[in-house]
Design an enzyme around this catalytic site. Structure first.
Site, PDB file in Angstrom:
ATOM      1  N   ASN A  43      31.723   9.150  18.969  1.00  0.00           N
ATOM      2  CA  ASN A  43      31.462  10.304  19.847  1.00  0.00           C
ATOM      3  C   ASN A  43      32.754  10.735  20.557  1.00  0.00           C
ATOM      4  O   ASN A  43      33.055  11.936  20.677  1.00  0.00           O
ATOM      5  CB  ASN A  43      30.417   9.962  20.909  1.00  0.00           C
ATOM      6  CG  ASN A  43      29.063   9.585  20.322  1.00  0.00           C
ATOM      7  OD1 ASN A  43      28.794   9.867  19.163  1.00  0.00           O
ATOM      8  ND2 ASN A  43      28.224   8.951  21.120  1.00  0.00           N
ATOM      9  N   ASN A 184      31.319   4.085  34.358  1.00  0.00           N
ATOM     10  CA  ASN A 184      30.270   4.601  35.241  1.00  0.00           C
ATOM     11  C   ASN A 184      30.012   3.614  36.384  1.00  0.00           C
ATOM     12  O   ASN A 184      30.696   2.584  36.495  1.00  0.00           O
ATOM     13  CB  ASN A 184      29.014   4.976  34.439  1.00  0.00           C
ATOM     14  CG  ASN A 184      28.282   3.768  33.881  1.00  0.00           C
ATOM     15  OD1 ASN A 184      28.483   2.629  34.320  1.00  0.00           O
ATOM     16  ND2 ASN A 184      27.422   3.989  32.911  1.00  0.00           N
ATOM     17  N   THR A 220      32.697   7.883  36.516  1.00  0.00           N
ATOM     18  CA  THR A 220      31.737   8.964  36.257  1.00  0.00           C
ATOM     19  C   THR A 220      30.451   8.667  37.027  1.00  0.00           C
ATOM     20  O   THR A 220      29.990   7.526  37.073  1.00  0.00           O
ATOM     21  CB  THR A 220      31.453   9.118  34.747  1.00  0.00           C
ATOM     22  OG1 THR A 220      31.021   7.867  34.222  1.00  0.00           O
ATOM     23  CG2 THR A 220      32.699   9.567  34.006  1.00  0.00           C
ATOM     24  N   GLY A 222      27.432  10.678  36.905  1.00  0.00           N
ATOM     25  CA  GLY A 222      26.286  11.456  36.429  1.00  0.00           C
ATOM     26  C   GLY A 222      26.235  12.814  37.102  1.00  0.00           C
ATOM     27  O   GLY A 222      27.224  13.561  37.130  1.00  0.00           O
ATOM     28  N   GLY A 225      29.005  14.098  39.435  1.00  0.00           N
ATOM     29  CA  GLY A 225      30.349  14.439  38.991  1.00  0.00           C
ATOM     30  C   GLY A 225      31.199  13.216  38.691  1.00  0.00           C
ATOM     31  O   GLY A 225      30.717  12.241  38.119  1.00  0.00           O
ATOM     32  N   ASP A 253      30.759  10.120  26.711  1.00  0.00           N
ATOM     33  CA  ASP A 253      31.754  10.053  25.629  1.00  0.00           C
ATOM     34  C   ASP A 253      32.482  11.396  25.477  1.00  0.00           C
ATOM     35  O   ASP A 253      33.680  11.432  25.176  1.00  0.00           O
ATOM     36  CB  ASP A 253      31.065   9.692  24.311  1.00  0.00           C
ATOM     37  CG  ASP A 253      30.351   8.353  24.387  1.00  0.00           C
ATOM     38  OD1 ASP A 253      30.831   7.466  25.119  1.00  0.00           O
ATOM     39  OD2 ASP A 253      29.313   8.205  23.721  1.00  0.00           O
TER      40      ASP A 253
HETATM   41  O1  RIB Z   1      27.257   6.653  24.612  1.00  0.00           O
HETATM   42  C1  RIB Z   1      26.207   7.043  23.771  1.00  0.00           C
HETATM   43  C2  RIB Z   1      26.188   6.179  22.546  1.00  0.00           C
HETATM   44  O2  RIB Z   1      25.887   4.855  22.919  1.00  0.00           O
HETATM   45  C3  RIB Z   1      25.129   6.552  21.551  1.00  0.00           C
HETATM   46  O3  RIB Z   1      25.566   7.531  20.630  1.00  0.00           O
HETATM   47  C4  RIB Z   1      24.758   5.230  20.918  1.00  0.00           C
HETATM   48  O4  RIB Z   1      25.175   5.093  19.603  1.00  0.00           O
HETATM   49  C5  RIB Z   1      25.380   4.159  21.807  1.00  0.00           C
HETATM   50  O5  RIB Z   1      26.431   3.576  21.227  1.00  0.00           O
END
Ligand code: RIB
Length: 303
Positions: A43, A184, A220, A222, A225, A253
């Site tokens: 991601n 987070n 982070t 949520g 902010g 991500d």
């Molecule tokens: O941060 C989100 C991700 O965490 C998801 O896409 C999932 O695969 C987990 O790894």
């Protein structure tokens, strides 16, 4: 422009919306089931690529249909997948995601994500890493290999971004190899013992992480902010961009991918955080992890 190298996980996400978290022994009917490309590393790589960075992925998948689909999707997003190993002895990572009222609960099958060794990662990084490149690594791969990636990248002069997710304590001597730690609230508490709840506790947690040796810190929060403490010690406060929440999977991500892409584009940490907040707002307004990540053009139009 320097490039972004991501050493991280690739998962197929099996995600469903539920009216609430089922009790033990209870079966609930869900809705909106999807299979979507995910994994924190992948991601973050897709986010950096869609935001205009030259991105290389170092990862492993199984020799199976999920592995092929995830690798193909990364390539389509513009990520260089030469460093994605296809291993026959393991299966591709899978994340089972329960979505309830805008929150996620995730159970992970790590699979191939834990198959890459310290030596694999070190040799790949020595082959492709160049001074001023950015290494991004989340915590879903083998912890020893992740530590090695940070140490080797630091030694090569790369700017290192560590996202300890899932969080676990790291050796004291690893912190000076981390130029930016992005985490987070709960990860922050695990990593430094301070739960950030407001500006004062965010500042205290970030100062603690910098005392441990991290160069800069982004927490982070949520819907509240993000809080940052740059290498010059100036606190940064970025509000979340208002949006309609559909699915928060992959929003963090996306934010981290923007920090990496911002760094290689020469943006300041504050500018990258604002960009990341806008990209993350677009991501939460759509379903799925990688399908929800916006391009630079979409973020520009959203401003
Ligand atoms: O941060 C989100 C991700 O965490 C998801 O896409 C999932 O695969 C987990 O790894």
């Amino acid at each position: 422009m320097p490039k972004v190298i991501v050493f991280g996980s690739m998962n197929m996400d099996l995600s469903i919306d539920a009216p609430r978290v089922p009790a033990a022994g209870e079966t609930l009917t869900g809705s909106g089931f999807i299979t979507a490309a995910g994994g924190k590393g992948a991601n973050q790589a897709v986010a950096a690529a869609r935001l205009g960075a030259d991105v290389r992925m170092l990862a492993a998948v199984g020799a199976d249909a999920f592995g092929d689909e995830l690798t193909g999707g990364l390539a389509e997003a513009g990520v260089d997948t030469v460093g994605v190993r296809r291993l026959s002895a393991v299966t591709t990572g899978v994340a089972v995601i329960l979505r309830t009222a805008g929150e996620n609960r995730i159970v992970l099958h790590v699979g191939a994500n834990h198959a890459l060794t310290t030596e694999d990662v070190a040799s790949d990084l020595r082959r492709i890493g160049e001074k001023h490149d950015v290494l991004v690594t989340p915590g879903e791969c083998d912890p020893t290999a992740t530590e090695s990636a940070l140490r080797v990248a630091h030694e090569l002069g790369l700017y290192t971004i560590f996202n300890p997710a899932p969080a676990r304590p790291v050796p004291d001597d690893l912190w000076p190899c981390i130029d930016l730690v992005c985490l987070n609230e709960t990860e922050c508490q695990i990593m430094c013992g301070v739960l950030p709840k407001d500006d004062a506790t965010c500042h205290a947690a970030a100062r603690r992480l910098r005392e441990l040796g991290a160069g800069a810190v982004v927490i982070t929060l949520g819907a509240a902010g993000a809080f940052g403490l740059g290498a010059n010690g100036t606190p940064l406060r970025v509000p979340a961009t208002p949006t309609t929440v559909v699915d928060t999977t992959g929003a963090g991500d996306t934010f981290i991918g923007a920090l990496a892409a911002g760094r290689v584009r020469g943006l300041s940490l504050a500018e990258s955080m604002h960009w990341g907040a806008q990209a993350a707002a677009l991501a939460v307004s759509r379903l799925g992890a990688q399908p929800s990540i916006p391009t630079a053009e979409e973020v520009g139009a959203f401003q």
